[in-house]
Write a protein that holds these residues in place. Structure first.
Motif, PDB file in Angstrom:
ATOM      1  N   GLY A 266      -3.376 -28.566  63.944  1.00 51.36           N
ATOM      2  CA  GLY A 266      -4.441 -27.591  64.171  1.00 51.36           C
ATOM      3  C   GLY A 266      -5.084 -27.121  62.888  1.00 51.36           C
ATOM      4  O   GLY A 266      -5.294 -27.889  61.965  1.00 51.36           O
ATOM      5  N   THR A 267      -5.350 -25.832  62.819  1.00 48.18           N
ATOM      6  CA  THR A 267      -6.125 -25.300  61.704  1.00 48.18           C
ATOM      7  C   THR A 267      -5.348 -25.248  60.412  1.00 48.18           C
ATOM      8  O   THR A 267      -5.912 -25.015  59.367  1.00 48.18           O
ATOM      9  N   ASP A 268      -4.018 -25.444  60.451  1.00 50.13           N
ATOM     10  CA  ASP A 268      -3.241 -25.329  59.230  1.00 50.13           C
ATOM     11  C   ASP A 268      -2.969 -26.671  58.579  1.00 50.13           C
ATOM     12  O   ASP A 268      -2.231 -26.753  57.610  1.00 50.13           O
ATOM     13  N   ALA A 269      -3.509 -27.746  59.117  1.00 50.84           N
ATOM     14  CA  ALA A 269      -3.134 -29.064  58.625  1.00 50.84           C
ATOM     15  C   ALA A 269      -3.807 -29.396  57.316  1.00 50.84           C
ATOM     16  O   ALA A 269      -4.870 -28.921  56.997  1.00 50.84           O
ATOM     17  N   GLY A 270      -3.144 -30.251  56.572  1.00 51.61           N
ATOM     18  CA  GLY A 270      -3.764 -30.841  55.398  1.00 51.61           C
ATOM     19  C   GLY A 270      -3.619 -30.032  54.150  1.00 51.61           C
ATOM     20  O   GLY A 270      -4.180 -28.976  53.988  1.00 51.61           O
ATOM     21  N   ALA A 341     -16.586 -32.761  50.859  1.00 50.34           N
ATOM     22  CA  ALA A 341     -16.622 -32.330  52.262  1.00 50.34           C
ATOM     23  C   ALA A 341     -15.325 -32.659  52.987  1.00 50.34           C
ATOM     24  O   ALA A 341     -14.947 -31.963  53.940  1.00 50.34           O
ATOM     25  N   GLU A 342     -14.621 -33.714  52.561  1.00 49.36           N
ATOM     26  CA  GLU A 342     -13.350 -34.085  53.186  1.00 49.36           C
ATOM     27  C   GLU A 342     -12.313 -32.967  53.066  1.00 49.36           C
ATOM     28  O   GLU A 342     -11.383 -32.893  53.855  1.00 49.36           O
ATOM     29  N   LYS A 387     -15.965 -37.354  60.879  1.00 48.69           N
ATOM     30  CA  LYS A 387     -15.421 -38.546  61.543  1.00 48.69           C
ATOM     31  C   LYS A 387     -13.981 -38.833  61.124  1.00 48.69           C
ATOM     32  O   LYS A 387     -13.284 -39.590  61.796  1.00 48.69           O
ATOM     33  N   LYS A 388     -13.527 -38.243  60.025  1.00 46.87           N
ATOM     34  CA  LYS A 388     -12.153 -38.454  59.570  1.00 46.87           C
ATOM     35  C   LYS A 388     -11.221 -37.505  60.334  1.00 46.87           C
ATOM     36  O   LYS A 388     -11.291 -36.297  60.163  1.00 46.87           O
ATOM     37  N   LYS A 389     -10.372 -38.066  61.169  1.00 45.25           N
ATOM     38  CA  LYS A 389      -9.454 -37.261  61.980  1.00 45.25           C
ATOM     39  C   LYS A 389      -8.138 -37.098  61.219  1.00 45.25           C
ATOM     40  O   LYS A 389      -7.187 -37.853  61.408  1.00 45.25           O
ATOM     41  N   THR A 390      -8.096 -36.100  60.350  1.00 47.64           N
ATOM     42  CA  THR A 390      -6.943 -35.912  59.474  1.00 47.64           C
ATOM     43  C   THR A 390      -5.956 -34.875  59.996  1.00 47.64           C
ATOM     44  O   THR A 390      -4.927 -34.637  59.369  1.00 47.64           O
ATOM     45  N   ARG A 391      -6.267 -34.268  61.146  1.00 49.69           N
ATOM     46  CA  ARG A 391      -5.402 -33.217  61.667  1.00 49.69           C
ATOM     47  C   ARG A 391      -5.088 -33.454  63.139  1.00 49.69           C
ATOM     48  O   ARG A 391      -5.651 -34.350  63.764  1.00 49.69           O
ATOM     49  N   PRO A 398      -5.783 -35.978  67.787  1.00 47.11           N
ATOM     50  CA  PRO A 398      -6.429 -36.027  66.461  1.00 47.11           C
ATOM     51  C   PRO A 398      -7.697 -35.174  66.441  1.00 47.11           C
ATOM     52  O   PRO A 398      -8.448 -35.135  67.414  1.00 47.11           O
ATOM     53  N   GLN A 399      -7.898 -34.492  65.334  1.00 47.88           N
ATOM     54  CA  GLN A 399      -9.129 -33.731  65.161  1.00 47.88           C
ATOM     55  C   GLN A 399      -9.493 -33.703  63.684  1.00 47.88           C
ATOM     56  O   GLN A 399      -8.652 -33.928  62.817  1.00 47.88           O
ATOM     57  N   SER A 400     -10.756 -33.456  63.421  1.00 45.74           N
ATOM     58  CA  SER A 400     -11.208 -33.424  62.037  1.00 45.74           C
ATOM     59  C   SER A 400     -11.038 -32.024  61.469  1.00 45.74           C
ATOM     60  O   SER A 400     -11.016 -31.042  62.197  1.00 45.74           O
ATOM     61  N   ARG A 401     -10.901 -31.977  60.147  1.00 41.29           N
ATOM     62  CA  ARG A 401     -10.801 -30.676  59.497  1.00 41.29           C
ATOM     63  C   ARG A 401     -12.135 -29.949  59.547  1.00 41.29           C
ATOM     64  O   ARG A 401     -12.190 -28.746  59.779  1.00 41.29           O
TER      65      ARG A 401
END
Length: 635
Positions: A266-270, A341-342, A387-391, A398-401
């Motif tokens: 979720g919102t805490d990823a990455g 932006a990533e 488009k990068k689903k890092t979370r 999968p979801q993008s940041r």
């Protein structure tokens, strides 16, 4: 279901999903019931553990973060929170009823999830009772107190209030003698929030409440800690607020790797970054300066991009802020923007080649071409990051940041409007702008709509009206060798006019002694002079509010002022009554729009935003600053 009915149904649903599995109606119904009940039980486990640990005086989140740290089997461990809505509760209850109480796990889950409201209220009561002595042994700590509930929808960032447990929390608080205030971004201020409680603004709730419960973690609440500054007890069962997270990170022994402050979902990823990160293009510009400061003050990390071609390198007081990261680079450099932006949760497209009305004539092609390259590079970067689903969300999907892009348009898109005040919807009805600047700003809005239609990139469009404030100086227009050259000056009476906006130009002419004062045209042009700090606040509200998603807003003061009224006010601020106001009219520029009057009701009704700084207050701040800039040779 017979075969013809199946074929018709299949023909409809195959347009919606690439994969379909055929089940009998009874099998399909049980599949839905099992899925929703399983999810409901999953949340009940987290909520049961939460209440067990809290009742034992143990911080659940510290334990949970230790459990999930580098332990893949615990990766799906849910956070606690109010679990409601139209499906999960209903389907679990349906299975319990259908089996005639032969589903004890479902019954237990219903009890656990429904009574979490009482547990949360009791936690707040315990916090408040520690700082208050009751006047009677039978008096509850809530008696005569005001309790604020943030969020009334059944889950974050939606406008669905069905079966929301926020209303159960409110009922329990009132039964214990409290006066209850509530807020939700999807409920209008003053509307009925259920029962007899009227909804109020966030500011009113935070100011008047003795204790606060975060019922629904809408994105717009992420920074309420900064406003509270630890002065009031807050119950956050979601581990959502920054102050909660900071206190809940368990310490590792020396030689081991640091625990992330939250699970990488979720919102805490990455990257373990706690604060939401915003990329602001044009961060060193006039509006950018106000905006970066506003974001930093409200708990964001900011990545700024600017090449300093407008004013040269300008030092800001926040340059040394550890949450500000400035990259000197060109906003047309798509590869640079993609890399930055990533790492971001939001992108604000603020960079543009911009100036006063004389810009529109002297640089008609450059404005169009340069700004088109800038906005294209910015959207290319945002789409790339989106488009990068890092979370992963709480369900493991999968979801993008990157959550969305905020686009700064302009009041000049309404260059040919004939309806005043001009509402946002008029953009679809009025003729396109005649100036290349206004036309390109309209194109920016179509970039946003196109990126949403093709890639699903969420957006918010902000239309500022006549932004005024500190930091606007004579621009640097072009590069010659290693040196930036000041933009061309235009003769205007006995004073050289910098290619700027009307307010600073009128001030500098009066300060330099121009008498009579030269005005472009007859002075009847109507404008709405909006303070840069108010605009920055409006942009931040648009960034945060779920109601701003895929929406557009006029961000402006609601007060109309003619150029002649402005000129006379500036004159009297500088000369007082000792020197009579005199003025003459000069030939206006071609694109000097007579009326720029926004309808501000949508921003007020939907976002709760109003510009609060008067023109007189703006001038009191701006006149001394421009006087200093004249002395320094910057104007």
């Amino acid at each position: 279901m017979d075969e013809p009915a199946f074929e018709r149904t299949y023909g409809v649903f195959r347009t919606m999903s690439p994969t379909m599995i055929r089940l009998s109606p009874m099998e399909a119904e049980f599949a839905k019931l099992m899925t929703n009940a399983w999810r409901y039980l999953d949340f009940a486990i987290a909520n049961q553990f939460y209440t067990l640990l809290q009742d034992s005086g143990v911080d659940f989140f510290r334990v949970m973060k230790a459990v999930i740290h580098e332990y893949p089997r615990a990766a799906g461990f849910k956070k606690p929170g109010f679990c409601a809505g139209p499906c999960l509760v209903k389907d679990t209850r349906m299975l319990v009823t259908h089996t005639q109480q032969g589903f004890p796990m479902g019954s237990a889950a219903l009890t656990v999830n429904e009574t979490l409201a009482e547990s949360v209220v009791n936690s707040l009561s315990a916090l408040m009772s520690s700082s208050r002595k009751p006047t009677s042994t039978r008096e509850h700590p809530f008696t005569g107190k005001v309790i604020g509930l943030l969020g009334m929808a059944f889950k974050a960032n939606v406008d669905d209030f069905r079966s929301s447990l926020s209303y159960r929390v409110k009922k329990v608080c009132r039964m214990k003698g409290a006066v209850v205030l509530c807020h939700d971004p999807f409920l209008r201020e003053g509307s009925n929030g259920g029962g007899s409680t009227n909804c109020v603004s966030v500011e009113t709730l935070l100011e008047k409440s003795d204790g606060i419960i975060l019922c629904t973690p809408h994105d717009c609440y992420r920074n309420v800690d900064a406003l509270l500054n630890g002065n009031k007890p807050v119950i956050d069962i979601w581990d959502f607020l920054a102050s909660s997270k900071a206190a809940r990170v368990p310490e590792l022994l020396p030689g081991t790797r640091q625990v992330s402050a939250g699970p990488k979902t979720g919102t805490d990823a990455g990257g373990g970054e706690e604060k939401p990160t915003v990329m602001v293009t044009g961060s060193a510009g006039f509006i950018g300066g106000y905006l970066v400061q506003e974001l930093l003050q409200h708990g964001y990390r900011v990545i700024g991009v600017d090449n300093f071609t407008k004013y040269g390198k300008v030092e800001r007081e926040y340059d040394t802020n550890p949450d500000y990261e400035l990259h000197q680079g060109d906003a047309k450099d798509a590869e640079l923007l993609k890399k930055l932006a990533e790492r971001c949760d939001y992108v604000i497209a603020c960079a543009a080649m911009i100036g006063g009305i004389s810009y529109f004539h002297a640089l008609a092609y450059d404005l169009l071409a340069e700004n088109e390259r800038i906005i294209a590079a910015t959207f290319d970067a945002a789409i790339h990051a989106f488009k990068k689903k890092t979370r992963k969300d709480q369900d493991g999907n999968p979801q993008s940041r990157l959550k969305k892009i905020v686009v700064l348009s302009s009041s000049m898109v309404f260059e040919q409007a004939a309806i005043f005040p001009t509402p946002e919807a008029e953009i679809e009805k009025c003729a396109p702008p005649l100036s290349t600047y206004g036309f390109q700003k309209l194109a920016c809005e179509y970039y946003a709509k196109g990126a949403w239609e093709q890639y699903g990139l969420p957006y918010t469009i902000v239309r500022p009206f006549n932004c005024v404030g500190l930091g606007e100086r004579r621009a640097l227009r072009r590069q010659e060798g290693e040196h930036l050259v000041k933009e061309e000056e235009v003769s205007f009476g006995s004073i050289k006019l910098a290619m700027s906006h009307v307010v600073p130009d009128l001030i500098q002419k009066v300060l330099k002694g121009q008498d009579p004062l030269h005005l472009l045209g007859d002075g009847k042009q109507v404008r709405h002079y909006t303070y840069g700090g108010d605009l920055a606040r409006g942009i931040r509200v648009c960034l945060e509010s779920p109601a701003a998603l895929n929406n557009d807003f006029n961000i402006s003061t609601a007060v109309s002022t003619t150029v002649l009224e402005l000129a006379e006010l500036v004159w009297k601020k500088i000369h007082g009554e000792a020197k009579p106001f005199r003025w003459v009219s000069d030939e206006p520029f071609k694109y000097d729009v007579q009326m720029r009057v926004p309808d501000c009701r949508k921003a007020k009704d939907v976002l709760g935003f109003e510009a609060s700084t008067s023109l007189s207050e703006i001038l009191d701040e701006l006149i001394p600053w421009i006087g200093l800039q004249i002395q320094l040779g910057n104007m």
